[in-house]
Design a protein around this motif. Structure first.
Motif, PDB file in Angstrom:
ATOM      1  N   PRO A   1       0.900  -1.358   0.104  1.00 32.46           N
ATOM      2  CA  PRO A   1      -0.077  -0.102   0.093  1.00 32.46           C
ATOM      3  C   PRO A   1       0.747   1.335   0.136  1.00 32.46           C
ATOM      4  N   GLU A   2       2.036   0.962   0.403  1.00 31.44           N
ATOM      5  CA  GLU A   2       2.943   2.423   0.477  1.00 31.44           C
ATOM      6  C   GLU A   2       3.634   2.673  -0.863  1.00 31.44           C
ATOM      7  N   SER A   3       3.597   1.992  -1.926  1.00 35.31           N
ATOM      8  CA  SER A   3       4.311   2.058  -3.037  1.00 35.31           C
ATOM      9  C   SER A   3       3.907   3.273  -3.843  1.00 35.31           C
ATOM     10  N   LEU A   4       4.543   4.217  -4.296  1.00 37.79           N
ATOM     11  CA  LEU A   4       4.484   5.299  -4.962  1.00 37.79           C
ATOM     12  C   LEU A   4       4.119   5.128  -6.509  1.00 37.79           C
ATOM     13  N   ASN A   5       5.261   4.333  -6.900  1.00 38.08           N
ATOM     14  CA  ASN A   5       5.173   4.078  -8.189  1.00 38.08           C
ATOM     15  C   ASN A   5       3.881   3.289  -8.650  1.00 38.08           C
ATOM     16  N   LEU A   6       3.424   2.433  -7.730  1.00 39.76           N
ATOM     17  CA  LEU A   6       2.345   1.581  -7.960  1.00 39.76           C
ATOM     18  C   LEU A   6       1.047   2.338  -7.848  1.00 39.76           C
ATOM     19  N   ALA A   7       0.992   3.489  -7.082  1.00 37.79           N
ATOM     20  CA  ALA A   7      -0.042   4.404  -6.877  1.00 37.79           C
ATOM     21  C   ALA A   7      -0.069   5.271  -8.086  1.00 37.79           C
ATOM     22  N   LEU A   8       1.004   5.430  -8.731  1.00 40.69           N
ATOM     23  CA  LEU A   8       1.397   6.143 -10.330  1.00 40.69           C
ATOM     24  C   LEU A   8       0.518   5.491 -11.214  1.00 40.69           C
ATOM     25  N   GLN A   9       1.040   4.003 -11.195  1.00 41.82           N
ATOM     26  CA  GLN A   9       0.345   3.300 -12.304  1.00 41.82           C
ATOM     27  C   GLN A   9      -1.271   2.989 -12.309  1.00 41.82           C
TER      28      GLN A   9
ATOM     29  N   MET B   1      -7.099   6.956 -15.219  1.00 40.65           N
ATOM     30  CA  MET B   1      -7.424   7.995 -16.062  1.00 40.65           C
ATOM     31  C   MET B   1      -7.466   7.204 -17.652  1.00 40.65           C
ATOM     32  N   ALA B   2      -7.025   6.214 -17.918  1.00 41.65           N
ATOM     33  CA  ALA B   2      -7.143   5.498 -19.299  1.00 41.65           C
ATOM     34  C   ALA B   2      -8.907   4.953 -19.364  1.00 41.65           C
ATOM     35  N   LEU B   3      -9.209   4.818 -18.128  1.00 38.43           N
ATOM     36  CA  LEU B   3     -10.783   4.218 -18.076  1.00 38.43           C
ATOM     37  C   LEU B   3     -11.351   5.437 -17.793  1.00 38.43           C
ATOM     38  N   GLU B   4     -11.108   6.800 -17.700  1.00 36.74           N
ATOM     39  CA  GLU B   4     -11.803   8.075 -17.904  1.00 36.74           C
ATOM     40  C   GLU B   4     -12.450   8.225 -16.345  1.00 36.74           C
ATOM     41  N   ARG B   5     -11.979   7.594 -15.332  1.00 37.09           N
ATOM     42  CA  ARG B   5     -12.332   7.729 -13.940  1.00 37.09           C
ATOM     43  C   ARG B   5     -11.251   8.526 -13.539  1.00 37.09           C
ATOM     44  N   TYR B   6     -11.454  10.078 -13.888  1.00 40.30           N
ATOM     45  CA  TYR B   6     -10.544  10.986 -13.404  1.00 40.30           C
ATOM     46  C   TYR B   6     -10.511  11.376 -12.144  1.00 40.30           C
ATOM     47  N   ASP B   7     -11.631  11.482 -11.457  1.00 38.46           N
ATOM     48  CA  ASP B   7     -11.627  11.941 -10.090  1.00 38.46           C
ATOM     49  C   ASP B   7     -10.752  10.803  -9.351  1.00 38.46           C
ATOM     50  N   GLU B   8     -10.963   9.476  -9.622  1.00 36.72           N
ATOM     51  CA  GLU B   8     -10.227   8.596  -8.566  1.00 36.72           C
ATOM     52  C   GLU B   8      -8.544   8.688  -9.125  1.00 36.72           C
ATOM     53  N   ALA B   9      -8.686   9.128 -10.305  1.00 39.42           N
ATOM     54  CA  ALA B   9      -6.912   9.083 -10.937  1.00 39.42           C
ATOM     55  C   ALA B   9      -6.273  10.258 -10.066  1.00 39.42           C
ATOM     56  N   LEU B  10      -7.132  11.239 -10.014  1.00 39.63           N
ATOM     57  CA  LEU B  10      -6.455  12.400  -9.343  1.00 39.63           C
ATOM     58  C   LEU B  10      -6.242  12.236  -8.121  1.00 39.63           C
ATOM     59  N   ALA B  11      -6.894  11.519  -7.173  1.00 34.52           N
ATOM     60  CA  ALA B  11      -6.661  11.108  -5.818  1.00 34.52           C
ATOM     61  C   ALA B  11      -5.359  10.531  -5.631  1.00 34.52           C
ATOM     62  N   TYR B  12      -4.984   9.433  -6.668  1.00 29.14           N
ATOM     63  CA  TYR B  12      -3.830   8.814  -6.558  1.00 29.14           C
ATOM     64  C   TYR B  12      -2.654   9.848  -7.076  1.00 29.14           C
ATOM     65  N   PHE B  13      -2.801  10.437  -7.953  1.00 34.05           N
ATOM     66  CA  PHE B  13      -1.825  11.376  -8.245  1.00 34.05           C
ATOM     67  C   PHE B  13      -1.418  12.463  -7.221  1.00 34.05           C
ATOM     68  N   PHE B  14      -2.299  13.039  -6.652  1.00 32.23           N
ATOM     69  CA  PHE B  14      -2.355  14.023  -5.658  1.00 32.23           C
ATOM     70  C   PHE B  14      -1.512  13.491  -4.337  1.00 32.23           C
ATOM     71  N   LYS B  15      -1.957  12.130  -4.132  1.00 32.02           N
ATOM     72  CA  LYS B  15      -1.077  11.446  -3.078  1.00 32.02           C
ATOM     73  C   LYS B  15       0.463  11.250  -3.596  1.00 32.02           C
ATOM     74  N   VAL B  16       0.641  10.883  -4.685  1.00 32.44           N
ATOM     75  CA  VAL B  16       1.943  10.662  -5.065  1.00 32.44           C
ATOM     76  C   VAL B  16       2.757  12.025  -5.131  1.00 32.44           C
ATOM     77  N   GLU B  17       1.996  13.240  -5.492  1.00 27.68           N
ATOM     78  CA  GLU B  17       2.754  14.268  -5.473  1.00 27.68           C
ATOM     79  C   GLU B  17       3.242  14.814  -4.016  1.00 27.68           C
ATOM     80  N   TYR B  18       1.983  14.429  -3.032  1.00 29.27           N
ATOM     81  CA  TYR B  18       2.717  15.038  -1.660  1.00 29.27           C
ATOM     82  C   TYR B  18       3.422  14.214  -1.182  1.00 29.27           C
ATOM     83  N   LEU B  19       3.636  13.004  -1.391  1.00 31.23           N
ATOM     84  CA  LEU B  19       4.723  12.243  -0.681  1.00 31.23           C
ATOM     85  C   LEU B  19       5.933  11.962  -1.429  1.00 31.23           C
ATOM     86  N   ASP B  20       5.882  12.143  -2.689  1.00 30.74           N
ATOM     87  CA  ASP B  20       7.278  11.877  -3.567  1.00 30.74           C
ATOM     88  C   ASP B  20       8.076  12.986  -3.432  1.00 30.74           C
ATOM     89  N   LYS B  21       9.544  12.545  -3.276  1.00 36.05           N
ATOM     90  CA  LYS B  21      10.814  13.590  -3.403  1.00 36.05           C
ATOM     91  C   LYS B  21      10.933  14.318  -4.728  1.00 36.05           C
TER      92      LYS B  21
END
Length: 483
Positions: free
Chosen positions: A347-355, A361-381
Protein backbone atom coordinates in the motif's frame (compact mmCIF):
# COMPACT_ATOMS: atom_id res chain seq x y z
CA UNK A 1 45.13 -33.22 -26.43
CA UNK A 2 45.65 -36.49 -24.61
CA UNK A 3 45.87 -34.91 -21.15
CA UNK A 4 42.49 -33.20 -21.52
CA UNK A 5 40.80 -36.22 -23.06
CA UNK A 6 41.98 -38.58 -20.34
CA UNK A 7 40.65 -36.27 -17.64
CA UNK A 8 37.32 -35.70 -19.37
CA UNK A 9 36.91 -39.41 -19.95
CA UNK A 10 36.81 -39.96 -16.19
CA UNK A 11 33.40 -38.31 -15.96
CA UNK A 12 30.25 -39.25 -17.79
CA UNK A 13 29.19 -37.22 -20.81
CA UNK A 14 26.04 -36.02 -19.05
CA UNK A 15 28.12 -34.49 -16.23
CA UNK A 16 30.75 -32.75 -18.35
CA UNK A 17 28.79 -31.65 -21.41
CA UNK A 18 26.58 -29.02 -19.67
CA UNK A 19 29.71 -27.28 -18.33
CA UNK A 20 31.34 -27.44 -21.76
CA UNK A 21 28.19 -25.97 -23.33
CA UNK A 22 28.24 -22.99 -20.95
CA UNK A 23 31.99 -22.52 -21.46
CA UNK A 24 31.47 -22.45 -25.24
CA UNK A 25 28.71 -19.86 -24.85
CA UNK A 26 30.94 -17.77 -22.57
CA UNK A 27 33.71 -17.76 -25.18
CA UNK A 28 31.56 -17.22 -28.26
CA UNK A 29 29.15 -14.63 -26.84
CA UNK A 30 30.84 -12.96 -23.86
CA UNK A 31 34.57 -12.76 -24.64
CA UNK A 32 34.12 -10.15 -27.36
CA UNK A 33 32.08 -7.97 -24.98
CA UNK A 34 34.71 -8.33 -22.23
CA UNK A 35 37.51 -7.59 -24.72
CA UNK A 36 35.66 -4.46 -25.88
CA UNK A 37 35.19 -3.32 -22.27
CA UNK A 38 38.90 -3.80 -21.58
CA UNK A 39 40.02 -1.93 -24.72
CA UNK A 40 37.50 0.90 -24.66
CA UNK A 41 36.82 1.46 -20.96
CA UNK A 42 39.19 -0.04 -18.42
CA UNK A 43 42.61 0.22 -20.10
CA UNK A 44 42.07 3.80 -21.40
CA UNK A 45 40.90 4.89 -17.94
CA UNK A 46 43.92 3.31 -16.29
CA UNK A 47 46.24 5.03 -18.79
CA UNK A 48 44.91 8.45 -17.80
CA UNK A 49 46.89 10.39 -15.23
CA UNK A 50 44.86 11.89 -12.40
CA UNK A 51 45.44 15.57 -11.77
CA UNK A 52 47.56 15.28 -8.68
CA UNK A 53 48.48 18.17 -6.41
CA UNK A 54 52.13 17.51 -5.61
CA UNK A 55 52.68 20.69 -3.60
CA UNK A 56 54.05 19.95 -0.15
CA UNK A 57 54.72 16.26 -0.84
CA UNK A 58 57.88 14.99 0.81
CA UNK A 59 60.08 13.33 -1.84
CA UNK A 60 61.08 10.61 0.62
CA UNK A 61 57.56 9.61 1.60
CA UNK A 62 56.17 6.31 0.33
CA UNK A 63 52.60 7.18 1.22
CA UNK A 64 50.02 6.95 -1.57
CA UNK A 65 48.43 10.23 -2.51
CA UNK A 66 44.78 9.89 -1.35
CA UNK A 67 43.72 11.74 -4.52
CA UNK A 68 44.69 8.66 -6.51
CA UNK A 69 42.03 6.56 -4.79
CA UNK A 70 39.47 9.34 -5.22
CA UNK A 71 40.27 9.52 -8.92
CA UNK A 72 39.93 5.74 -9.27
CA UNK A 73 36.55 5.80 -7.54
CA UNK A 74 35.30 8.72 -9.64
CA UNK A 75 36.41 7.07 -12.88
CA UNK A 76 34.36 3.95 -12.13
CA UNK A 77 37.38 1.67 -12.55
CA UNK A 78 36.77 0.03 -9.17
CA UNK A 79 33.30 -1.14 -10.18
CA UNK A 80 34.51 -2.31 -13.60
CA UNK A 81 37.40 -4.27 -12.11
CA UNK A 82 35.05 -5.82 -9.57
CA UNK A 83 32.75 -6.84 -12.42
CA UNK A 84 35.66 -8.39 -14.33
CA UNK A 85 36.72 -10.23 -11.18
CA UNK A 86 33.26 -11.71 -10.85
CA UNK A 87 33.33 -12.71 -14.51
CA UNK A 88 36.69 -14.42 -14.03
CA UNK A 89 35.35 -16.33 -11.01
CA UNK A 90 32.51 -17.61 -13.21
CA UNK A 91 35.02 -18.91 -15.77
CA UNK A 92 34.76 -16.08 -18.31
CA UNK A 93 37.78 -15.33 -20.50
CA UNK A 94 39.00 -11.95 -19.21
CA UNK A 95 42.59 -12.18 -20.54
CA UNK A 96 41.98 -12.29 -24.29
CA UNK A 97 42.65 -8.55 -24.63
CA UNK A 98 45.77 -8.71 -22.45
CA UNK A 99 47.44 -11.54 -24.36
CA UNK A 100 46.19 -10.87 -27.91
CA UNK A 101 49.33 -8.79 -28.61
CA UNK A 102 51.64 -11.54 -27.32
CA UNK A 103 51.01 -14.17 -29.99
CA UNK A 104 53.70 -13.00 -32.43
CA UNK A 105 56.46 -15.20 -31.08
CA UNK A 106 57.90 -17.81 -33.52
CA UNK A 107 56.43 -20.51 -31.27
CA UNK A 108 52.93 -19.63 -32.52
CA UNK A 109 53.77 -19.96 -36.22
CA UNK A 110 53.31 -23.72 -35.92
CA UNK A 111 49.64 -24.64 -35.78
CA UNK A 112 50.02 -27.45 -33.24
CA UNK A 113 51.70 -25.13 -30.72
CA UNK A 114 48.40 -23.33 -30.16
CA UNK A 115 47.18 -26.50 -28.45
CA UNK A 116 50.24 -27.61 -26.45
CA UNK A 117 49.52 -28.31 -22.78
CA UNK A 118 51.79 -26.03 -20.84
CA UNK A 119 55.10 -27.68 -19.91
CA UNK A 120 57.61 -25.68 -17.80
CA UNK A 121 60.33 -28.03 -19.11
CA UNK A 122 59.68 -27.12 -22.77
CA UNK A 123 63.12 -26.49 -24.20
CA UNK A 124 62.67 -22.77 -25.00
CA UNK A 125 61.39 -21.82 -21.55
CA UNK A 126 63.01 -24.41 -19.26
CA UNK A 127 65.50 -21.85 -17.96
CA UNK A 128 62.60 -20.07 -16.20
CA UNK A 129 61.76 -23.13 -14.14
CA UNK A 130 63.09 -23.02 -10.57
CA UNK A 131 63.32 -26.80 -10.39
CA UNK A 132 61.32 -29.30 -8.41
CA UNK A 133 61.57 -28.74 -4.70
CA UNK A 134 58.77 -30.65 -3.03
CA UNK A 135 59.15 -28.54 0.10
CA UNK A 136 58.66 -25.27 -1.73
CA UNK A 137 56.06 -24.43 -4.32
CA UNK A 138 57.12 -21.26 -6.12
CA UNK A 139 54.64 -18.53 -6.92
CA UNK A 140 55.60 -18.90 -10.58
CA UNK A 141 54.73 -22.59 -10.48
CA UNK A 142 51.43 -21.82 -8.79
CA UNK A 143 50.68 -19.26 -11.49
CA UNK A 144 51.54 -21.69 -14.25
CA UNK A 145 49.53 -24.52 -12.73
CA UNK A 146 46.47 -22.45 -11.91
CA UNK A 147 43.43 -21.92 -14.10
CA UNK A 148 44.04 -18.16 -14.32
CA UNK A 149 45.68 -18.41 -17.76
CA UNK A 150 45.03 -20.85 -20.56
CA UNK A 151 48.00 -22.79 -21.99
CA UNK A 152 48.86 -20.50 -24.89
CA UNK A 153 48.76 -17.48 -22.58
CA UNK A 154 51.20 -19.21 -20.22
CA UNK A 155 53.59 -19.68 -23.12
CA UNK A 156 53.09 -16.03 -24.09
CA UNK A 157 53.89 -14.98 -20.52
CA UNK A 158 57.08 -17.04 -20.44
CA UNK A 159 58.30 -15.86 -23.85
CA UNK A 160 57.67 -12.28 -22.75
CA UNK A 161 59.77 -12.85 -19.64
CA UNK A 162 62.57 -14.29 -21.76
CA UNK A 163 62.66 -11.08 -23.81
CA UNK A 164 63.34 -8.97 -20.74
CA UNK A 165 66.90 -7.93 -19.88
CA UNK A 166 68.41 -10.62 -17.68
CA UNK A 167 68.69 -8.34 -14.66
CA UNK A 168 65.03 -7.31 -14.90
CA UNK A 169 63.93 -10.90 -15.44
CA UNK A 170 65.97 -11.99 -12.43
CA UNK A 171 64.30 -9.41 -10.22
CA UNK A 172 60.88 -10.44 -11.47
CA UNK A 173 61.66 -14.10 -10.87
CA UNK A 174 62.84 -13.29 -7.37
CA UNK A 175 59.54 -11.57 -6.70
CA UNK A 176 57.56 -14.47 -8.12
CA UNK A 177 59.42 -17.47 -6.83
CA UNK A 178 62.26 -16.32 -4.59
CA UNK A 179 62.31 -17.95 -1.17
CA UNK A 180 58.56 -17.89 -0.57
CA UNK A 181 56.74 -21.05 0.27
CA UNK A 182 53.20 -21.42 -0.94
CA UNK A 183 50.50 -20.75 1.59
CA UNK A 184 48.42 -23.65 2.83
CA UNK A 185 45.46 -22.15 0.97
CA UNK A 186 47.33 -22.22 -2.35
CA UNK A 187 48.58 -25.73 -1.73
CA UNK A 188 45.02 -26.80 -1.06
CA UNK A 189 43.98 -25.12 -4.31
CA UNK A 190 46.51 -27.17 -6.26
CA UNK A 191 45.30 -30.30 -4.51
CA UNK A 192 41.70 -29.48 -5.46
CA UNK A 193 42.67 -29.00 -9.08
CA UNK A 194 44.11 -32.50 -9.17
CA UNK A 195 40.72 -33.99 -8.34
CA UNK A 196 38.98 -35.39 -11.40
CA UNK A 197 35.74 -33.39 -11.46
CA UNK A 198 37.39 -30.02 -10.86
CA UNK A 199 40.21 -30.96 -13.20
CA UNK A 200 37.81 -31.93 -15.98
CA UNK A 201 36.07 -28.54 -15.84
CA UNK A 202 39.44 -26.78 -15.72
CA UNK A 203 40.84 -28.73 -18.69
CA UNK A 204 37.80 -28.08 -20.87
CA UNK A 205 37.85 -24.35 -20.09
CA UNK A 206 41.59 -24.16 -20.81
CA UNK A 207 41.11 -25.95 -24.11
CA UNK A 208 38.20 -23.72 -25.19
CA UNK A 209 40.17 -20.56 -24.35
CA UNK A 210 43.11 -21.92 -26.36
CA UNK A 211 40.75 -22.76 -29.20
CA UNK A 212 39.25 -19.25 -29.12
CA UNK A 213 42.69 -17.66 -29.40
CA UNK A 214 43.58 -19.93 -32.29
CA UNK A 215 40.51 -18.99 -34.33
CA UNK A 216 40.82 -15.28 -33.48
CA UNK A 217 44.61 -14.72 -33.53
CA UNK A 218 46.40 -17.31 -35.66
CA UNK A 219 48.13 -15.66 -38.62
CA UNK A 220 46.24 -17.85 -41.15
CA UNK A 221 42.88 -17.77 -39.37
CA UNK A 222 41.13 -16.29 -42.42
CA UNK A 223 41.70 -19.52 -44.32
CA UNK A 224 39.24 -21.47 -42.16
CA UNK A 225 35.75 -21.18 -40.73
CA UNK A 226 35.62 -19.58 -37.28
CA UNK A 227 33.44 -21.85 -35.15
CA UNK A 228 33.02 -19.07 -32.57
CA UNK A 229 30.94 -17.13 -35.07
CA UNK A 230 28.37 -19.95 -34.89
CA UNK A 231 25.57 -20.10 -32.32
CA UNK A 232 27.17 -23.16 -30.63
CA UNK A 233 23.73 -24.23 -29.35
CA UNK A 234 24.65 -27.86 -28.81
CA UNK A 235 21.27 -28.56 -27.20
CA UNK A 236 19.77 -28.31 -30.69
CA UNK A 237 22.06 -31.07 -32.02
CA UNK A 238 20.25 -34.39 -32.01
CA UNK A 239 23.19 -36.46 -30.81
CA UNK A 240 23.83 -34.16 -27.81
CA UNK A 241 20.37 -32.87 -26.93
CA UNK A 242 19.47 -35.75 -24.61
CA UNK A 243 22.42 -35.02 -22.32
CA UNK A 244 21.96 -31.24 -22.32
CA UNK A 245 18.19 -31.31 -21.88
CA UNK A 246 18.41 -33.71 -18.94
CA UNK A 247 16.23 -32.68 -15.99
CA UNK A 248 19.30 -32.01 -13.82
CA UNK A 249 20.90 -29.58 -16.29
CA UNK A 250 18.27 -27.93 -18.48
CA UNK A 251 17.35 -25.25 -15.93
CA UNK A 252 21.02 -24.39 -15.29
CA UNK A 253 21.51 -23.83 -19.01
CA UNK A 254 18.28 -21.84 -19.33
CA UNK A 255 19.25 -19.69 -16.33
CA UNK A 256 22.64 -18.96 -17.88
CA UNK A 257 21.03 -17.79 -21.13
CA UNK A 258 18.45 -15.79 -19.17
CA UNK A 259 21.04 -13.94 -17.07
CA UNK A 260 23.10 -13.17 -20.18
CA UNK A 261 20.09 -11.73 -22.00
CA UNK A 262 19.82 -14.48 -24.63
CA UNK A 263 16.08 -14.34 -24.02
CA UNK A 264 14.63 -16.18 -27.01
CA UNK A 265 16.81 -19.25 -26.43
CA UNK A 266 16.23 -19.12 -22.68
CA UNK A 267 12.47 -19.01 -23.27
CA UNK A 268 12.63 -22.08 -25.51
CA UNK A 269 14.56 -24.01 -22.85
CA UNK A 270 12.20 -22.97 -20.05
CA UNK A 271 9.33 -24.17 -22.25
CA UNK A 272 11.05 -27.52 -22.74
CA UNK A 273 11.77 -27.80 -19.01
CA UNK A 274 8.13 -27.08 -18.19
CA UNK A 275 6.82 -29.53 -20.78
CA UNK A 276 9.21 -32.34 -19.89
CA UNK A 277 9.69 -32.09 -16.14
CA UNK A 278 8.29 -29.06 -14.33
CA UNK A 279 4.66 -28.31 -15.12
CA UNK A 280 4.03 -27.59 -11.43
CA UNK A 281 6.98 -25.23 -10.93
CA UNK A 282 5.52 -21.72 -10.50
CA UNK A 283 8.94 -20.05 -10.72
CA UNK A 284 9.65 -21.49 -14.17
CA UNK A 285 6.26 -20.28 -15.44
CA UNK A 286 7.19 -16.83 -14.09
CA UNK A 287 10.63 -16.80 -15.73
CA UNK A 288 9.21 -17.87 -19.08
CA UNK A 289 6.43 -15.30 -18.75
CA UNK A 290 8.95 -12.57 -17.96
CA UNK A 291 10.93 -13.44 -21.10
CA UNK A 292 7.82 -13.23 -23.29
CA UNK A 293 6.97 -9.90 -21.64
CA UNK A 294 10.50 -8.60 -22.35
CA UNK A 295 10.28 -9.52 -26.04
CA UNK A 296 6.82 -8.00 -26.39
CA UNK A 297 4.70 -11.17 -26.55
CA UNK A 298 2.28 -9.87 -23.92
CA UNK A 299 -0.59 -12.26 -24.61
CA UNK A 300 1.68 -15.27 -24.20
CA UNK A 301 3.26 -13.72 -21.09
CA UNK A 302 -0.20 -13.35 -19.56
CA UNK A 303 -0.91 -17.05 -20.14
CA UNK A 304 2.33 -18.00 -18.36
CA UNK A 305 1.78 -15.62 -15.44
CA UNK A 306 -1.76 -16.99 -15.00
CA UNK A 307 -0.36 -20.53 -14.86
CA UNK A 308 2.08 -19.38 -12.19
CA UNK A 309 -0.80 -17.75 -10.31
CA UNK A 310 -2.71 -21.03 -10.27
CA UNK A 311 0.29 -22.76 -8.68
CA UNK A 312 1.26 -19.96 -6.27
CA UNK A 313 -1.67 -17.54 -5.86
CA UNK A 314 -1.41 -13.89 -4.82
CA UNK A 315 2.28 -13.43 -5.53
CA UNK A 316 2.82 -9.65 -5.64
CA UNK A 317 5.57 -9.81 -8.28
CA UNK A 318 3.47 -12.02 -10.51
CA UNK A 319 0.37 -9.82 -10.11
CA UNK A 320 2.33 -6.66 -10.90
CA UNK A 321 3.64 -8.16 -14.14
CA UNK A 322 0.20 -9.44 -15.07
CA UNK A 323 -1.07 -5.87 -14.63
CA UNK A 324 1.76 -4.52 -16.79
CA UNK A 325 1.00 -6.97 -19.60
CA UNK A 326 -2.76 -6.31 -19.51
CA UNK A 327 -2.01 -2.59 -19.66
CA UNK A 328 0.28 -3.10 -22.68
CA UNK A 329 -2.55 -5.04 -24.33
CA UNK A 330 -4.92 -2.14 -23.64
CA UNK A 331 -7.03 -4.20 -21.24
CA UNK A 332 -7.22 -1.54 -18.53
CA UNK A 333 -9.98 -3.17 -16.41
CA UNK A 334 -7.88 -6.33 -15.95
CA UNK A 335 -4.74 -4.27 -15.41
CA UNK A 336 -6.50 -2.32 -12.69
CA UNK A 337 -7.76 -5.55 -11.10
CA UNK A 338 -4.22 -6.88 -10.70
CA UNK A 339 -2.74 -3.52 -9.69
CA UNK A 340 -5.33 -3.41 -6.90
CA UNK A 341 -4.23 -6.86 -5.74
CA UNK A 342 -0.64 -5.64 -5.57
CA UNK A 343 -1.79 -2.53 -3.71
CA UNK A 344 -3.19 -4.71 -0.94
CA UNK A 345 0.30 -6.15 -0.39
CA UNK A 346 2.25 -2.91 -1.06
CA UNK A 347 0.00 0.00 0.00
CA UNK A 348 2.94 2.40 0.45
CA UNK A 349 4.38 2.02 -3.09
CA UNK A 350 4.24 5.42 -4.82
CA UNK A 351 5.23 3.95 -8.18
CA UNK A 352 2.29 1.55 -7.91
CA UNK A 353 -0.04 4.45 -7.02
CA UNK A 354 1.11 6.26 -10.15
CA UNK A 355 0.41 3.20 -12.31
CA UNK A 356 -3.05 2.74 -10.79
CA UNK A 357 -3.79 6.41 -11.46
CA UNK A 358 -2.75 6.03 -15.09
CA UNK A 359 -5.05 3.02 -15.48
CA UNK A 360 -7.94 4.98 -13.97
CA UNK A 361 -7.20 7.88 -16.29
CA UNK A 362 -7.27 5.53 -19.31
CA UNK A 363 -10.69 4.34 -18.06
CA UNK A 364 -11.77 8.02 -17.84
CA UNK A 365 -12.26 7.72 -14.08
CA UNK A 366 -10.52 11.05 -13.60
CA UNK A 367 -11.58 11.91 -10.06
CA UNK A 368 -10.25 8.58 -8.76
CA UNK A 369 -7.07 8.98 -10.81
CA UNK A 370 -6.45 12.47 -9.41
CA UNK A 371 -6.68 11.14 -5.85
CA UNK A 372 -3.78 8.78 -6.56
CA UNK A 373 -1.78 11.46 -8.37
CA UNK A 374 -2.20 13.97 -5.54
CA UNK A 375 -1.05 11.31 -3.07
CA UNK A 376 2.13 10.73 -5.08
CA UNK A 377 2.78 14.45 -5.50
CA UNK A 378 2.48 14.99 -1.75
CA UNK A 379 4.71 12.09 -0.71
CA UNK A 380 7.24 11.77 -3.54
CA UNK A 381 10.55 13.65 -3.32
CA UNK A 382 10.54 13.92 -7.12
CA UNK A 383 6.89 14.59 -8.00
CA UNK A 384 7.35 15.62 -11.65
CA UNK A 385 5.57 12.55 -13.10
CA UNK A 386 2.64 13.03 -10.74
CA UNK A 387 2.43 16.69 -11.71
CA UNK A 388 2.40 15.78 -15.39
CA UNK A 389 -0.48 13.40 -14.74
CA UNK A 390 -2.37 15.99 -12.65
CA UNK A 391 -1.84 18.62 -15.34
CA UNK A 392 -3.17 16.42 -18.12
CA UNK A 393 -6.04 15.04 -16.04
CA UNK A 394 -7.05 18.60 -15.11
CA UNK A 395 -6.89 19.71 -18.74
CA UNK A 396 -9.03 16.79 -19.96
CA UNK A 397 -11.67 17.49 -17.27
CA UNK A 398 -11.81 21.22 -18.12
CA UNK A 399 -10.07 22.46 -14.97
CA UNK A 400 -7.76 24.72 -16.97
CA UNK A 401 -6.53 26.89 -14.12
CA UNK A 402 -5.39 23.85 -12.18
CA UNK A 403 -3.79 22.47 -15.34
CA UNK A 404 -2.03 25.82 -15.88
CA UNK A 405 -0.76 25.78 -12.28
CA UNK A 406 0.81 22.36 -12.65
CA UNK A 407 2.34 22.98 -16.07
CA UNK A 408 3.81 26.25 -14.76
CA UNK A 409 5.42 24.19 -11.99
CA UNK A 410 6.90 21.86 -14.61
CA UNK A 411 8.10 24.83 -16.67
CA UNK A 412 10.01 26.09 -13.63
CA UNK A 413 12.11 22.90 -13.57
CA UNK A 414 15.70 23.15 -14.92
CA UNK A 415 14.98 20.97 -17.96
CA UNK A 416 11.30 20.52 -18.91
CA UNK A 417 10.77 17.66 -21.35
CA UNK A 418 9.13 18.00 -24.76
CA UNK A 419 5.74 16.76 -23.54
CA UNK A 420 5.71 19.46 -20.84
CA UNK A 421 6.12 22.24 -23.41
CA UNK A 422 3.59 20.64 -25.77
CA UNK A 423 0.89 20.12 -23.14
CA UNK A 424 1.44 23.54 -21.60
CA UNK A 425 0.99 24.93 -25.10
CA UNK A 426 -2.37 23.12 -25.34
CA UNK A 427 -3.52 24.64 -22.02
CA UNK A 428 -2.58 28.19 -23.01
CA UNK A 429 -4.18 27.73 -26.44
CA UNK A 430 -7.51 26.71 -24.88
CA UNK A 431 -7.19 29.69 -22.52
CA UNK A 432 -6.90 31.91 -25.65
CA UNK A 433 -3.36 32.97 -24.71
CA UNK A 434 -2.20 32.27 -28.26
CA UNK A 435 1.19 34.00 -28.12
CA UNK A 436 2.18 32.07 -25.00
CA UNK A 437 0.87 28.90 -26.62
CA UNK A 438 3.00 29.41 -29.75
CA UNK A 439 6.06 30.18 -27.60
CA UNK A 440 5.66 26.85 -25.79
CA UNK A 441 4.97 24.93 -29.02
CA UNK A 442 8.19 26.38 -30.44
CA UNK A 443 10.09 25.08 -27.41
CA UNK A 444 8.50 21.65 -27.93
CA UNK A 445 9.49 21.72 -31.61
CA UNK A 446 13.11 22.44 -30.70
CA UNK A 447 13.16 19.30 -28.56
CA UNK A 448 11.48 17.26 -31.31
CA UNK A 449 14.38 17.87 -33.65
CA UNK A 450 12.27 18.75 -36.69
CA UNK A 451 9.02 20.47 -37.64
CA UNK A 452 7.62 17.30 -39.19
CA UNK A 453 8.17 15.32 -35.97
CA UNK A 454 6.49 18.08 -33.99
CA UNK A 455 3.46 18.05 -36.32
CA UNK A 456 3.19 14.25 -36.01
CA UNK A 457 3.10 14.41 -32.20
CA UNK A 458 0.85 17.50 -32.20
CA UNK A 459 -1.75 15.77 -34.35
CA UNK A 460 -1.98 12.88 -31.86
CA UNK A 461 -3.50 15.35 -29.36
CA UNK A 462 -5.88 17.05 -31.83
CA UNK A 463 -8.87 14.97 -30.77
CA UNK A 464 -8.37 15.98 -27.13
CA UNK A 465 -8.08 19.66 -28.11
CA UNK A 466 -11.28 19.46 -30.15
CA UNK A 467 -13.07 17.94 -27.13
CA UNK A 468 -12.01 21.04 -25.17
CA UNK A 469 -13.60 23.31 -27.77
CA UNK A 470 -10.74 24.06 -30.15
CA UNK A 471 -11.56 24.82 -33.78
CA UNK A 472 -10.35 22.03 -36.06
CA UNK A 473 -9.46 24.43 -38.88
CA UNK A 474 -7.40 26.59 -36.52
CA UNK A 475 -5.63 23.52 -35.24
CA UNK A 476 -4.68 22.61 -38.81
CA UNK A 477 -3.24 26.06 -39.46
CA UNK A 478 -1.52 26.67 -36.10
CA UNK A 479 1.68 24.59 -36.73
CA UNK A 480 2.45 26.79 -39.74
CA UNK A 481 3.05 29.66 -37.30
CA UNK A 482 6.18 27.81 -36.16
CA UNK A 483 7.86 27.67 -39.56
Amino acid sequence: RSTGLSELASDTLSETLPNIQIQLLQSSRETRKIDKKMREEIIPEMMKNPQLNMEGVDEDTEDHNPEWEEWIDRSGITDKLRELGELQMSGADVYMSTFSQLKQFPFFRKISHWFYPFDPQYRDIAKLSPGNDEQKISLLNILMNSDVFCNSDKYSFCFTMLQMPESQRYLMQQQLNGQHEASEELKERLKEMSQSKVRAEYVSRQYIHDLYRFFKLWSRRHEMHDIFEDTLDLWNKKILSQALLHKDYINKLADYLFTHNDLTEAGMLYDKSIDLYNRKNAELWQKAGFIYQKIGSYEKAIDYYLQSDLLAPDNAWNNRHLAQCYRKEGNYPKALEYYNKVEQAQPESLNLALQIGQCLMALERYDEALAYFFKVEYLDKKPQNARRAIGWCSFITGNYQQAKKYYDLLMSEPKPIMEDWMNAGHVYYILNETEKSIEYYRKAQELCGSHDEFVRLYQIDKKDLIKQGANETDLFILPDELI
